[in-house]
Design an enzyme around this catalytic site. Structure first.
Site: not given
Length: 426
Positions: A68, A137, A161
């Protein structure tokens, strides 16, 4: 969409030391990414070449893994989903990235995150239907695994997330006990709530991450006998069913899927017991929001103030709310968190794990909203391990998931329970 792998661990053990096989695995991921990325948009950066020669003899044997874009990589841009950090390269890797490389994994690319892991979405779409969100996210990590590009990806969860986008993209998500993955090099949103977590095609892949990055036991995958001893899949004695006071938010088809899943587990031999939710459950959501706002104001507020024209409305509202909150309310929220974390093992006592939904339903249509995180929030607040496994599809053909929650530091048992559930549903 991803295909279930028979055994990621067996594949790694078989390919260890064989650079040809490891190179072929990377090339297959590159080909799949080349085919999907024009519409999927899961990555913000992918290198053109990879070095595997020194990696193939190690436990991850050149395995391609997505990271990420909230997580520092010294040799790739790390932008935190914000134009403020376009092209930024940290001086060193985050702890989790260093460990991936140490164990021979290959950082395949940086995956899309919402801005600073909050609500402003990136361009990633759902691999099952590009008109729907992949969740957030950790949007790109979930989508890259869901599209079959990668076997593993790293994400973060402050509220929902990891678990929610995993459910939306039809993959396994694993959020370890809070703090068990060091957060060094991970841009903070709310440190009292932030977790590093993982996406995988199967629960076994999540358990592999646990063995290497939480338990620090690479010897567990020395061979198949060692893995079988470390990660035996056992039927749980009892599962606690938690519907929470917010059950009216759950869609009809998610409720139907949840009840059908419970019936299948009971038929497979699990004992189910309905548990009354915490009396404090509504207070949990309020306290979580307080902690999130105050700590986001501290972590992101200075950047937001310096670059007001390059910060989203979502982040501006969040940090402004945190700056305005009275210190006494924040202290009370932390006190509630500490008290309930201390009481949780008593609540779960007698059960191998709790089960609930990971989201209110299928991934919402459109890319402006990453979905409701209500059914992830209590477990992030409490810092307990959680796993979601695919459990069916909506009438629109989008994935639905089933969430398994364990006690503090009971990650391995939670994963074993999730693996048994996965097998029962398969």
């Amino acid at each position: 969409m991803s295909e279930t792998t028979a055994s990621l661990v067996a594949d790694l053990i078989a390919s260890r030391g064989d650079e040809t096989i490891c190179r072929a695995r990377l090339e297959a991921a590159q080909t799949r990414a080349h085919d999907c990325e024009p519409w999927l948009k899961a990555f913000v950066y992918r290198p053109d070449t990879f070095e595997t020669r020194d990696a193939v003899s190690r436990p991850l044997a050149g395995l391609p893994i997505g990271v990420k874009d909230l997580i520092a990589t010294h040799d790739m841009p790390t932008t935190y989903g914000s134009p403020i950090y376009a092209g930024f390269r940290p001086a060193e890797d985050a702890w989790i990235v260093e460990r991936i490389r140490h164990f021979g994994g290959v950082v395949f690319g940086k995956t899309v995150t919402t801005e600073f892991a909050w609500r402003e979405p990136g361009p990633t779409v759902n691999p099952w239907n590009r008109l729907h969100t992949p969740g957030g996210s950790s949007s790109g990590s979930a989508a890259a695994v869901g599209a079959g590009i990668l076997p593993l990806a790293v994400g973060t969860q402050t509220v929902g997330s990891v678990i929610r986008p995993a459910a939306f993209c039809g993959v396994v998500g694993y959020k370890p006990t809070h703090g068990r993955i060091p957060s060094a090099g991970v841009n903070p949103l709310a440190p009292s709530l932030d977790h590093v977590g993982f996406f995988a095609r199967t629960v076994e892949g999540a358990a592999l991450c646990h063995a290497l990055f939480v338990d620090a036991k690479p010897e567990a995958i020395a061979d198949l006998d060692a893995w079988g001893a470390y990660f035996p899949v056992r039927r749980p004695q009892k599962l606690g069913v938690v519907r929470t006071p917010f059950w009216d938010r759950v869609t009809g088809e998610q409720k139907t899927n949840f009840d059908a899943t419970l019936m299948r587990l009971a038929a497979a031999g699990a004992t189910l017991v309905e548990l009354d939710p915490f009396d404090d459950m509504p207070s949990i959501l309020d306290a979580l929001q307080t902690i999130l706002q105050v700590e986001a104001a501290r972590a992101i507020g200075p950047v937001a103030a310096e670059h007001p024209d390059r910060i989203s409305r979502h982040m501006s509202v969040l940090t402004a709310a945190g700056a305005a909150l009275a210190p006494a309310k924040y202290d009370a929220a932390l006190a509630l968190q500490a008290r309930l974390r201390g009481e949780f093992d008593g609540f779960i006592d007698g059960c191998d794990a709790l089960v609930t939904v990971p989201a209110v339903g299928q991934a919402p249509e459109g890319l402006a909203d990453t979905g409701d995180a209500t059914f992830c929030a209590p477990w992030s607040f409490l810092g307990v391990p959680a796993v979601t496994v695919p459990s069916g599809q909506s009438q629109g053909g989008l994935p639905l998931g089933f969430q398994v929650v364990g006690r503090h530091d009971g990650d391995l048992l939670t994963l074993q329970t999730a693996a048994w559930i996965e097998a029962a549903l398969r």
